[in-house]
Design an enzyme around this catalytic site. Structure first.
Site, PDB file in Angstrom:
ATOM      1  N   HIS A 298      -3.990 -14.761  10.143  1.00  0.00           N
ATOM      2  CA  HIS A 298      -3.036 -15.307   9.555  1.00  0.00           C
ATOM      3  C   HIS A 298      -3.379 -16.757   9.229  1.00  0.00           C
ATOM      4  O   HIS A 298      -3.054 -16.974   8.155  1.00  0.00           O
ATOM      5  CB  HIS A 298      -1.529 -15.463  10.516  1.00  0.00           C
ATOM      6  CG  HIS A 298      -0.739 -14.021  10.733  1.00  0.00           C
ATOM      7  ND1 HIS A 298      -0.219 -13.846  11.563  1.00  0.00           N
ATOM      8  CD2 HIS A 298      -0.969 -12.913   9.622  1.00  0.00           C
ATOM      9  CE1 HIS A 298       0.380 -12.650  11.252  1.00  0.00           C
ATOM     10  NE2 HIS A 298      -0.180 -12.135  10.128  1.00  0.00           N
ATOM     11  N   GLU A 540      17.377   3.824 -12.328  1.00  0.00           N
ATOM     12  CA  GLU A 540      16.522   4.437 -11.166  1.00  0.00           C
ATOM     13  C   GLU A 540      17.151   5.794 -10.738  1.00  0.00           C
ATOM     14  O   GLU A 540      16.313   6.346 -10.117  1.00  0.00           O
ATOM     15  CB  GLU A 540      16.438   3.447 -10.005  1.00  0.00           C
ATOM     16  CG  GLU A 540      17.684   2.474  -9.766  1.00  0.00           C
ATOM     17  CD  GLU A 540      17.419   1.429  -8.777  1.00  0.00           C
ATOM     18  OE1 GLU A 540      16.225   1.536  -8.420  1.00  0.00           O
ATOM     19  OE2 GLU A 540      18.373   0.811  -8.689  1.00  0.00           O
ATOM     20  N   ASP A 564      11.545   3.990  -7.975  1.00  0.00           N
ATOM     21  CA  ASP A 564      12.561   4.849  -7.215  1.00  0.00           C
ATOM     22  C   ASP A 564      12.886   5.937  -8.613  1.00  0.00           C
ATOM     23  O   ASP A 564      13.055   7.279  -7.920  1.00  0.00           O
ATOM     24  CB  ASP A 564      14.016   4.185  -7.107  1.00  0.00           C
ATOM     25  CG  ASP A 564      13.836   3.491  -5.668  1.00  0.00           C
ATOM     26  OD1 ASP A 564      12.964   3.543  -4.698  1.00  0.00           O
ATOM     27  OD2 ASP A 564      14.840   2.548  -5.475  1.00  0.00           O
TER      28      ASP A 564
END
Length: 831
Positions: A298, A540, A564
């Site tokens: 990180h 969508e 989607d």
């Protein structure tokens, strides 16, 4: 007892983020749920993210969940669905090009005989400063603190204080920093974290401080034993939160180690935790040499996001005797250059100069409008999830925000954001936009984005379930609060409102009714707000495509959610590996549907955009332009390449391409059509103003060749300046390119040149060209492409003959600027 067997689908293994999400899913059920890793025969309470991390689970491990209790059957169905469809999405997405590659050492540097220590590039860039050793805190002074009756109370208070500290940081951080601090917050809020510390105090008779340290060591030992590099590198995160907990509990014991950087600094450390990195003055931090940091740590992610170059592969022991010496960290070639002399400093000064010029060119290109070769406009916007991302998106050339994912404000917290918090976030984006359009998508929550404080039950198929606009009537007060915040913020910029997951006209009529309900409230309260906002919908759900004409009577724009829409159109779950190969938006059916939406909307005077992943795919841009879309929205880093390619495309040619694609019979035929389509690239003249340079700090032969090759890269004439430079030097070894009269003509025919070029450097003073023909104060570099029809030897000869002419030479040397040199050469030379 019920069992769910599965293979771990996580490429990075079961680390903090997916462990937290799995814990959240399991914690909704009363039943006891055990996680079992059959490869390691390790088990954990599935309602503890720390325990889950400790199982050492890797990609493709054989695992199972064992569920036992009153609601085990409902839990089994819901968790089976989660594991099959959504678990993989919880893994960290690795940054594109996240692993830099060491470039070969350029000849213009190696000829200077630098004193080098070779390392490995973890974050690219160049920085220079004083080598400074980081002194880590010793935890031994904490370990010796005696147990106290107040330890349990002290632990509760310290955990609450640290959580509050993290929450305050989350209010101001963005991007990768926010993601990492969120992960740390989830770890300390895990019941297992505190209960392990209490168990150690109780069973091992340890004081609180010693228990915190032993807990850290036990978790770290498990992670360090993993065969996954990613999981091993999470040790730094565990150490980070444990040290912060110690510091917040006993602030007076924190060692008084000066961490204030007072001069340009190259920091040496075995490793740094994310919080240690965030505490540094980044204006003085010019680079880091981290012995034990891996490619997925990180801290490294934060360094890349902050443009701080990082090397590994050089030990602290090697560098300790060199502390307080000046050095250059070359995060392109992967070397640390010790005690650079003036010549080497000159090399890096030019490297910085070229980098600044490149950044300036990119900024100029980003500011150009998104127009095709023939002047067709296609707005290029950015998708963002927080206000802090907006300035970066605009600096990359975004012409607006095509999708602000407002649901991100609602996630990873225990209660919904209030109106003021939302207003401030939306206002911040609009102010950063400076009049550019910003589309706020209302909260797309529920379904596959559950929020614990809404108590929406788990579903068998969340993608087709109770989510987005479908939940608004039940949570009408929550929705009205968001509408109020967006309307108020809309008074400060060009805001647009977009509703997700719409499938019927009734839904949009209900939304308009709610808007009419909140406007009088704002007015009666004397609050400033936008009287009207353009209203659009996400397209969508495939059924919407057949009633676009009806929606045109009620909305102002449409934005196609290609992600989607694709899976709904094909009935394909893109996260299911058995059917995910069928997920492909570039098929005749999808393209015909897209053409239908655009043509109907345009007939009614409405505009259409795309805000899914498809919008940022360079290889499909010709098709999207040909479909006559009005807007594309994508992640910010993709914008410069899309705008650059758009400038090479002819819209009429692309329309013809799109028509052909709609007549194809398969996706393979469309891909073949695209493979044969070649955007027309502008021819670049051999002589151009951009390649004629008057540079004051070129004092050596190496610097001249470095600068001219680097300048060609800045101007898009080569993608490989180091390799091009090597070709120039190889010819220099064969024959001198000094031709007398104070002129040198280095030249090559190279595969590394995209556009054949003549580059010229007018030097401030004569320099040694290592030639018997004397010193040089004018360099004319000839670089021709490998397949260039022009013969570079003939061009070289023509230049040499011209230089014999005294009048030509005098005119050339007396030219005071680049334009005068360009005019003279264009008049005198023919190619």
């Amino acid at each position: 007892m019920l069992t769910i067997p599965f293979l771990c689908p996580l490429p990075n293994g079961l680390h903090a983020r997916p462990a937290w999400e799995l814990k959240e899913q399991c914690s909704q059920w009363h039943s006891d749920i055990r996680f079992i890793n059959h490869r390691l025969n390790s088990q954990a309470d599935a309602k503890s993210s720390l325990a889950l991390i400790g199982t050492g689970t890797l990609f493709n491990d054989s695992c199972s969940l064992e569920i036992s209790g009153s609601d085990e059957e409902q839990a089994r169905r819901a968790l089976e669905n989660y594991l099959e469809h959504r678990f993989i999405d919880s893994d960290s997405e690795q940054p594109i090009n996240s692993v830099p590659v060491n470039q070969p050492l350029p000849r213009s540097l190696s000829r200077l005989n630098p004193d080098l220590l070779a390392g490995t590039v973890l974050a690219a860039g160049i920085g220079s400063g004083m080598l400074t050793l980081w002194h880590s805190d010793s935890l031994e002074c904490y370990r010796a603190i005696a147990a106290s009756p107040e330890d349990n109370t002290r632990l509760e208070h310290s955990l609450a204080a640290l959580a509050e500290q993290f929450n305050q940081q989350l209010q101001v951080l963005g991007g990768e920093s926010k993601t990492i601090v969120s992960a740390h917050l989830s770890l300390i809020q895990d019941d297992e974290f505190a209960s392990n510390i209490r168990r150690l105090m109780r069973e091992s008779k340890l004081g609180l401080a010693a228990a915190i340290i032993v807990n850290m060591e036990q978790i770290s030992e498990k992670l360090s034993a993993s065969s996954s590099e990613y999981l091993r590198e999470r040790v730094s995160d565990i150490r980070d939160i444990s040290e912060q907990l110690l510091h917040i509990t006993w602030p007076d014991l924190r060692q008084n180690v000066t961490r204030t950087l007072t001069q340009p600094t190259l920091l040496i450390a075995e490793d740094l935790t994310p919080s240690q990195f965030l505490s540094l003055d980044l204006s003085q931090l010019k680079g880091m040499i981290l012995e034990k940091t891996g490619r997925t740590s990180h801290t490294l992610i934060l360094a890349r996001a902050s443009s701080v170059p990082v090397l590994s592969g050089i030990s602290v022991a090697q560098l300790a005797p060199l502390v307080n010496r000046e050095a250059v960290l070359d995060g392109q070639c992967g070397v640390l250059v010790m005690t650079p002399n003036e010549a080497i400093k000159g090399y890096y000064a030019i490297a910085h100069q070229l980098a600044d010029k490149q950044a300036h060119q990119q900024a100029q290109a980003a500011a150009l409008p998104a127009l095709s070769r023939d002047g067709k406009s296609l707005e290029v916007a950015a998708n963002i999830g927080s206000a802090l991302e907006a300035p970066g998106a605009f600096s990359l050339g975004a012409e607006g925000i095509g999708l602000f994912r407002s649901e991100m404000l609602y996630m990873d917290r225990d209660r919904a954001p209030d109106e003021q918090e939302q207003f401030e976030a939306y206002q911040q984006v609009l102010l950063a936009a400076e009049g550019k359009p910003v589309i706020f998508r209302t909260m797309d929550i529920g379904g596959d984005k559950p929020l614990p404080y809404l108590n929406i039950p788990q579903e068998e198929n969340p993608f087709l379930g109770y989510r987005a606009v479908r939940i608004y009537p039940e949570f009408a007060d929550l929705f009205r609060t968001q509408l109020r915040a967006i309307l108020r913020a809309g008074a400060f910029g060009n805001a647009l409102l977009m509703i997700p997951m719409v499938h019927s006209l009734d839904q949009i009529l209900w939304v308009k009714q709610e808007l009419e309900r909140v406007r009088p409230q704002l007015q009666s309260q004397g609050l400033r707000f936008a009287a009207a906002l353009p209203l659009g919908i996400m397209v969508e759900v495939p059924s919407v495509c057949y009633i676009i004409d009806h929606f045109c009577d009620e909305v102002d724009f449409f934005s196609i959610g290609s992600n989607d829409m694709t899976q709904y159109l094909y009935a394909v779950d893109r996260n299911n590996p058995r059917v995910s190969p069928l997920y492909n938006p570039i098929t005749p059916s999808f393209l015909r549907m897209l053409r239908q939406i655009v043509s109907v909307a345009h007939r009614h005077g409405k505009w259409v955009g795309i805000c899914g992943e498809l919008g940022g795919e360079s290889r499909y841009l010709p098709l999207l332009l040909g479909m006559e879309l009005d807007e594309l929205s994508m992640s910010g880093p993709r914008i410069p390449a899309i705008k650059s390619l758009l400038r090479q495309l002819d819209s009429q040619t692309c329309r013809e391409l799109a028509d052909k694609a709609c007549e194809c019979r398969s996706a393979d035929e469309i891909e073949a059509l695209l493979a044969d389509f070649t955007p027309q690239e502008d021819a670049r003249p051999l002589l151009a103003l951009e390649n004629i340079c008057f540079v004051d700090n070129l004092t050596r032969k190496e610097q001249v060749i470095q600068y001219l090759c680097g300048n060609l890269a800045v101007n898009g004439r080569t993608d490989r300046p180091v390799e091009l430079e090597e070709d120039i030097w190889q010819r220099e070894e064969i024959v001198t390119t000094g031709v007398g009269f104070g002129v040198a003509i280095p030249h090559t025919k190279s595969p590394w040149i995209r556009h054949s070029s003549i580059s010229i450097a007018r030097l401030p003073a004569p320099i040694d060209w290592e030639s018997e023909m004397g010193e040089v104060e004018l360099v004319i570099m000839l670089t021709l492409g490998e397949n260039e029809a022009i013969n570079h030897v003939k061009v070289f000869s023509q230049l040499a003959r011209k230089l014999v002419n005294k009048g030509f030479r005098e005119a050339l040397f007396s030219a005071r600027d680049a334009q005068a040199i360009l005019d003279l050469l264009n008049a005198e030379l023919t190619f």
